[in-house]
Design a protein around this motif. Structure first.
Motif, short mmCIF file in Angstrom:
data_model
loop_
_atom_site.label_atom_id
_atom_site.label_comp_id
_atom_site.label_asym_id
_atom_site.label_seq_id
_atom_site.Cartn_x
_atom_site.Cartn_y
_atom_site.Cartn_z
N GLU A 1 0.83 -1.21 0.00
CA GLU A 1 0.00 0.00 0.00
C GLU A 1 0.86 1.25 0.00
O GLU A 1 1.93 1.30 0.59
CB GLU A 1 -0.93 0.03 1.22
CG GLU A 1 -1.87 1.25 1.23
CD GLU A 1 -2.89 1.21 2.34
OE1 GLU A 1 -3.72 0.27 2.34
OE2 GLU A 1 -2.86 2.10 3.22
N VAL A 2 0.34 2.27 -0.68
CA VAL A 2 0.79 3.65 -0.53
C VAL A 2 -0.45 4.44 -0.12
O VAL A 2 -1.44 4.47 -0.86
CB VAL A 2 1.38 4.23 -1.83
CG1 VAL A 2 1.75 5.69 -1.64
CG2 VAL A 2 2.59 3.42 -2.27
N ASN A 3 -0.44 5.02 1.07
CA ASN A 3 -1.64 5.71 1.54
C ASN A 3 -1.75 7.10 0.94
O ASN A 3 -0.90 7.53 0.15
CB ASN A 3 -1.68 5.74 3.07
CG ASN A 3 -0.56 6.55 3.70
OD1 ASN A 3 0.11 7.35 3.04
ND2 ASN A 3 -0.35 6.37 4.99
N TYR A 4 -2.80 7.80 1.32
CA TYR A 4 -3.04 9.12 0.74
C TYR A 4 -1.91 10.09 1.05
O TYR A 4 -1.61 11.00 0.25
CB TYR A 4 -4.37 9.67 1.26
CG TYR A 4 -4.69 11.04 0.71
CD1 TYR A 4 -5.17 11.19 -0.60
CD2 TYR A 4 -4.51 12.18 1.48
CE1 TYR A 4 -5.44 12.45 -1.12
CE2 TYR A 4 -4.78 13.45 0.97
CZ TYR A 4 -5.25 13.57 -0.33
OH TYR A 4 -5.51 14.81 -0.85
N GLU A 5 -1.28 9.89 2.20
CA GLU A 5 -0.14 10.75 2.58
C GLU A 5 1.15 10.34 1.86
O GLU A 5 2.22 10.88 2.14
CB GLU A 5 0.07 10.70 4.09
CG GLU A 5 -1.00 11.44 4.90
CD GLU A 5 -2.33 10.70 4.92
OE1 GLU A 5 -2.31 9.45 4.86
OE2 GLU A 5 -3.38 11.36 5.00
N LEU A 6 1.06 9.37 0.96
CA LEU A 6 2.16 8.88 0.14
C LEU A 6 3.22 8.14 0.96
O LEU A 6 4.39 8.07 0.56
CB LEU A 6 2.81 10.03 -0.67
CG LEU A 6 1.84 10.81 -1.55
CD1 LEU A 6 2.57 11.88 -2.35
CD2 LEU A 6 1.08 9.88 -2.49
N GLU A 7 2.81 7.55 2.06
CA GLU A 7 3.69 6.69 2.85
C GLU A 7 3.65 5.28 2.28
O GLU A 7 2.57 4.73 2.06
CB GLU A 7 3.23 6.66 4.31
CG GLU A 7 3.28 8.02 5.00
CD GLU A 7 2.53 8.03 6.31
OE1 GLU A 7 2.94 8.80 7.21
OE2 GLU A 7 1.53 7.30 6.45
N HIS A 8 4.82 4.71 2.04
CA HIS A 8 4.91 3.35 1.54
C HIS A 8 4.72 2.37 2.70
O HIS A 8 5.55 2.32 3.61
CB HIS A 8 6.27 3.10 0.87
CG HIS A 8 6.43 3.84 -0.41
ND1 HIS A 8 7.46 3.58 -1.30
CD2 HIS A 8 5.71 4.83 -0.99
CE1 HIS A 8 7.35 4.38 -2.34
NE2 HIS A 8 6.30 5.14 -2.18
N ARG A 9 3.63 1.62 2.68
CA ARG A 9 3.33 0.66 3.73
C ARG A 9 3.97 -0.68 3.36
O ARG A 9 3.33 -1.56 2.79
CB ARG A 9 1.82 0.53 3.91
CG ARG A 9 1.14 1.85 4.29
CD ARG A 9 1.61 2.36 5.64
NE ARG A 9 0.91 3.55 6.08
CZ ARG A 9 -0.23 3.55 6.78
NH1 ARG A 9 -0.81 2.41 7.10
NH2 ARG A 9 -0.78 4.69 7.15
N ARG A 10 5.22 -0.82 3.67
CA ARG A 10 5.99 -1.98 3.21
C ARG A 10 5.62 -3.27 3.93
O ARG A 10 5.97 -4.36 3.47
CB ARG A 10 7.48 -1.70 3.37
CG ARG A 10 7.92 -0.47 2.58
CD ARG A 10 9.41 -0.23 2.63
NE ARG A 10 9.76 0.97 1.85
CZ ARG A 10 10.99 1.26 1.48
NH1 ARG A 10 12.00 0.48 1.82
NH2 ARG A 10 11.23 2.36 0.77
N ASP A 11 4.92 -3.15 5.08
CA ASP A 11 4.54 -4.35 5.82
C ASP A 11 3.07 -4.70 5.61
O ASP A 11 2.50 -5.47 6.38
CB ASP A 11 4.82 -4.16 7.32
CG ASP A 11 4.08 -2.98 7.92
OD1 ASP A 11 3.50 -2.18 7.14
OD2 ASP A 11 4.07 -2.85 9.16
N TYR A 12 2.45 -4.16 4.57
CA TYR A 12 1.05 -4.46 4.27
C TYR A 12 0.95 -5.72 3.40
O TYR A 12 1.87 -6.05 2.65
CB TYR A 12 0.40 -3.28 3.57
CG TYR A 12 -0.30 -2.32 4.51
CD1 TYR A 12 0.33 -1.89 5.68
CD2 TYR A 12 -1.58 -1.86 4.26
CE1 TYR A 12 -0.29 -1.00 6.55
CE2 TYR A 12 -2.22 -0.97 5.12
CZ TYR A 12 -1.56 -0.56 6.26
OH TYR A 12 -2.20 0.31 7.13
#
Length: 396
Positions: free
Chosen positions: A39-50
């Motif tokens: 995932e990349v959330n709306y704040e553009l954080e890469h959720r590498r553990d999703y």
């Protein structure tokens, strides 16, 4: 509204595809665990553990493979190989067959349910990967999944494809592809994407079984799902083919119109009633669901209209209307494409560095805050729109 020339439209779409969409997804490659970040959330954080989804991985594979096929760029080939390894490694159930719904970020099975929709996207992706690379194993894997869908997913007693199963292929309630407060035994969504998958499979394996399945799918869509009076495809059904809800999905209808046309073309199976369905769907959307700003609204349930602009709906509408233009020669369809592109360029494409397209935009022109990349937010719809229009405009 200023109508772009074909040359300018082509140039802008090509630039968006090659310089914005594809680079965004390429940067999400997970070098440690394989696949692409969940995932990349709306704040553009890469959720590498999703978690990493089966559908998302298949769509990424399709997108990179198709991009390599069209451009010949070896960098895109490497991304296709990377996605292929993850789909056929982490997400393929070697013991019980089929593709898992999801794995965790390290590639370990997480949600092991099997869904025909998910299997269809794997067929679609593997077939496109073979088109681009001629990797024979991919074609064999696509054929194996085709047989699995046909022997386990198709129910001859009701004349429809079943939906959801557990890991061991025991049928379960269709939680993953039901919405709007119903649990559907049969969905239009699954059927149009099985059609899409088999169309691409037939391009690489023109087998009589695949052709027969495509002919059956076209008949199902025309005889059971298409409402000729309302010029729409009904969405959710019980096992007796009763429609469960008065719902029009504008995005799925315009997407289905060109997918139906493509299937007819690939098997040389054009029939007047199917052509009427293609044009009927496109005309209904053009007459009723296009907003004054050029965008396409989402859906209508009974009298309630959801005017939210969804990213994939705009992308599929541009392909569907361009296909209708090619079918009819009516320049009004071309104007719809230009209006949709103008809206997409101005509102749907996120100009923030390191982003891609917003999930949605409201009536006020403000974006929704759902994820930019995720289980359902992938490059397949918007990169495919770019490929389809570029190839179709090049043929004109």
């Amino acid at each position: 509204m200023t109508i772009l020339s074909t040359e300018q439209l082509r140039a802008e779409i090509k630039q968006e595809w090659l310089e914005h969409i594809l680079p965004f997804w390429m940067k999400l490659r997970d070098e440690q665990y394989g696949g692409y970040y969940g995932e990349v959330n709306y704040e553009l954080e890469h959720r590498r553990d999703y978690p990493k989804g089966g559908i998302a991985t298949a769509r990424l594979l399709w997108s990179f493979a198709a991009a390599y096929r069209v451009t010949g760029d070896p960098q895109l080939a490497e991304h296709a190989h990377h996605a292929y390894r993850f789909l056929t490694g982490a997400l393929m159930d070697e013991q019980h067959q089929g593709i898992y719904w999801s794995v965790d970020y390290t590639g370990q099975p997480l949600d092991t349910r099997k869904h025909v929709y998910n299997q269809a996207f794997a067929v679609y992706a593997l077939s496109e990967y073979y088109r681009a690379t001629a990797v024979e194993a991919a074609r064999e894997q696509a054929i194996t999944l085709f047989h699995l869908i046909e022997t386990t997913g198709y129910d001859a007693t009701i004349g429809a494809y079943r939906e959801e199963f557990d890991r061991f292929w025991q049928e379960q309630p269709n939680e993953m592809l039901s919405e709007n407060g119903v649990i559907a035994d049969i969905t239009m969504n699954t059927h149009i994407h099985v059609l899409e998958a088999y169309t691409t499979l037939y391009r690489i394996w023109p087998n009589a079984e695949v052709k027969a399945a495509l002919e059956r799918l076209l008949l199902i869509l025309r005889e059971h799902m298409y409402d000729e009076q309302k010029r729409r495809l009904n969405v959710f059904f019980d096992r007796n083919w009763n429609s469960l809800i008065d719902l029009t999905s504008f995005g799925h209808d315009i997407e289905a119109s060109w997918l139906i046309d493509d299937a007819m073309c690939v098997i040389d199976g054009e029939q007047p009633s199917y052509v009427d369905m293609v044009i009927g769907l496109a005309n209904r959307i053009a007459e009723y669901a296009i907003q004054a700003d050029g965008s396409l609204m989402n859906e209508q349930e009974q009298e309630h209209i959801d005017t939210t602009r969804i990213w994939w709906v705009q992308a599929e509408a541009m392909v569907g209307f361009y296909n209708a233009y090619q079918r009819t020669g009516d320049p009004a369809f071309l104007e719809k494409v230009a209006g949709l592109w103008s809206y997409t360029r101005n509102y749907m494409i996120d100009s923030r560095p390191g982003s891609e397209w917003f999930w949605s935009v409201g009536d006020d022109g403000q974006p929704g805050t759902r994820e930019i990349a995720g289980m359902w937010k992938c490059p397949y719809h918007n990169s495919r729109f770019c490929i389809e229009l570029l190839e179709r405009m090049n043929e004109q």
